[in-house]
Design a protein around this motif. Structure first.
Motif, PDB file in Angstrom:
ATOM      1  N   SER A 230      32.919  11.704  49.428  1.00 56.55           N
ATOM      2  CA  SER A 230      32.577  12.305  50.714  1.00 56.55           C
ATOM      3  C   SER A 230      33.678  12.015  51.726  1.00 56.55           C
ATOM      4  O   SER A 230      34.586  11.206  51.478  1.00 56.55           O
ATOM      5  N   SER A 231      33.586  12.648  52.888  1.00 54.39           N
ATOM      6  CA  SER A 231      34.548  12.367  53.954  1.00 54.39           C
ATOM      7  C   SER A 231      34.441  10.908  54.385  1.00 54.39           C
ATOM      8  O   SER A 231      35.442  10.272  54.726  1.00 54.39           O
ATOM      9  N   GLY A 232      33.219  10.358  54.344  1.00 54.54           N
ATOM     10  CA  GLY A 232      33.035   8.945  54.668  1.00 54.54           C
ATOM     11  C   GLY A 232      33.742   8.049  53.677  1.00 54.54           C
ATOM     12  O   GLY A 232      34.325   7.025  54.051  1.00 54.54           O
ATOM     13  N   ASP A 233      33.711   8.408  52.386  1.00 53.86           N
ATOM     14  CA  ASP A 233      34.419   7.640  51.367  1.00 53.86           C
ATOM     15  C   ASP A 233      35.917   7.631  51.647  1.00 53.86           C
ATOM     16  O   ASP A 233      36.586   6.602  51.497  1.00 53.86           O
TER      17      ASP A 233
ATOM     18  N   ILE B 111      37.423   8.027  54.560  1.00 52.96           N
ATOM     19  CA  ILE B 111      37.688   7.198  55.740  1.00 52.96           C
ATOM     20  C   ILE B 111      37.666   5.718  55.376  1.00 52.96           C
ATOM     21  O   ILE B 111      38.542   4.949  55.774  1.00 52.96           O
ATOM     22  N   HIS B 112      36.673   5.320  54.582  1.00 52.78           N
ATOM     23  CA  HIS B 112      36.570   3.916  54.180  1.00 52.78           C
ATOM     24  C   HIS B 112      37.723   3.514  53.266  1.00 52.78           C
ATOM     25  O   HIS B 112      38.231   2.397  53.349  1.00 52.78           O
TER      26      HIS B 112
END
Length: 201
Positions: free
Chosen positions: A122-125, A127-128
């Motif tokens: 995901s986009s969150g992955d 970013i992290h």
């Protein structure tokens, strides 16, 4: 250095729920004329990451060179690295995410995540993963700075970068070996580089 990178990467993947989501991870070292696996979460991750060594280019090499993350949502339809993508699909991998770890000069690396499902990250992955790579970059630079500081005074046989860093903390800050290791582990865990308490008395 590999030990600290491995611990930090493993913790990061665990934070993403990587085990439950079937993620594999590996860190690829990229130097002048050299590409090799620095650390990996498993023998299978090392095997999958090793596919890149058979090709002139790939996501980890591109991430390290461009200093930008590289995302392959579905390797089955990727056209940027057709040879690499076909090879990892043959290994049961569909999604790939590589983020650069900037060390210094011509020395760099990339943290790569692999997943069996397409569109797994995901986009969150992303970013992290980028944040984790920046933390790893700071750790690498700290270890190299401390090792370089110690190297000029070392008269015994060659030591690893981590051993030199520990030696430097003991000599320059009066830390014990145990507290020096705890300091380095805290940097890996927290991602914040602060000066150790200087020698007193």
């Amino acid at each position: 250095m590999q030990t600290f990178l491995s611990e930090a990467a493993q913790e990061f993947v665990e934070d993403l729920g990587g085990a439950a989501r079937g993620f594999l991870w590996a860190i690829t070292h990229v130097g002048p004329g050299e590409v090799r696996n620095w650390a990996s979460g498993s023998a299978r991750a090392r095997e999958v990451d090793g596919v890149q060594n058979s090709f002139a280019d790939g996501p980890a090499l591109t991430a390290a060179a461009s200093r930008e993350f590289v995302h392959i949502p579905d390797a089955a339809v990727d056209r940027l690295w057709p040879g690499f993508s076909a090879a990892v699909v043959g290994q049961g991998v569909r999604s790939v995410l590589s983020v650069p770890i900037l060390v210094e000069g011509e020395l760099s690396a990339a943290l790569t995540l692999y997943a069996a499902a397409p569109h797994a990250f995901s986009s969150g992955d992303v970013i992290h993963a980028v944040a984790c790579a920046r933390r790893l970059s700071r750790v690498c630079r700290l270890l190299l700075d401390l090792a370089r500081n110690a190297g000029a005074a070392i008269t015994q046989p060659p030591l690893s970068v981590t051993e030199l860093a520990v030696w430097s903390l003991i000599r320059d800050y009066g830390l014990t070996k145990e507290s020096a290791m705890q300091y380095l582990q805290a940097v890996v865990r927290d991602g914040t580089v602060t000066s150790p308490y200087p020698r007193t008395g």
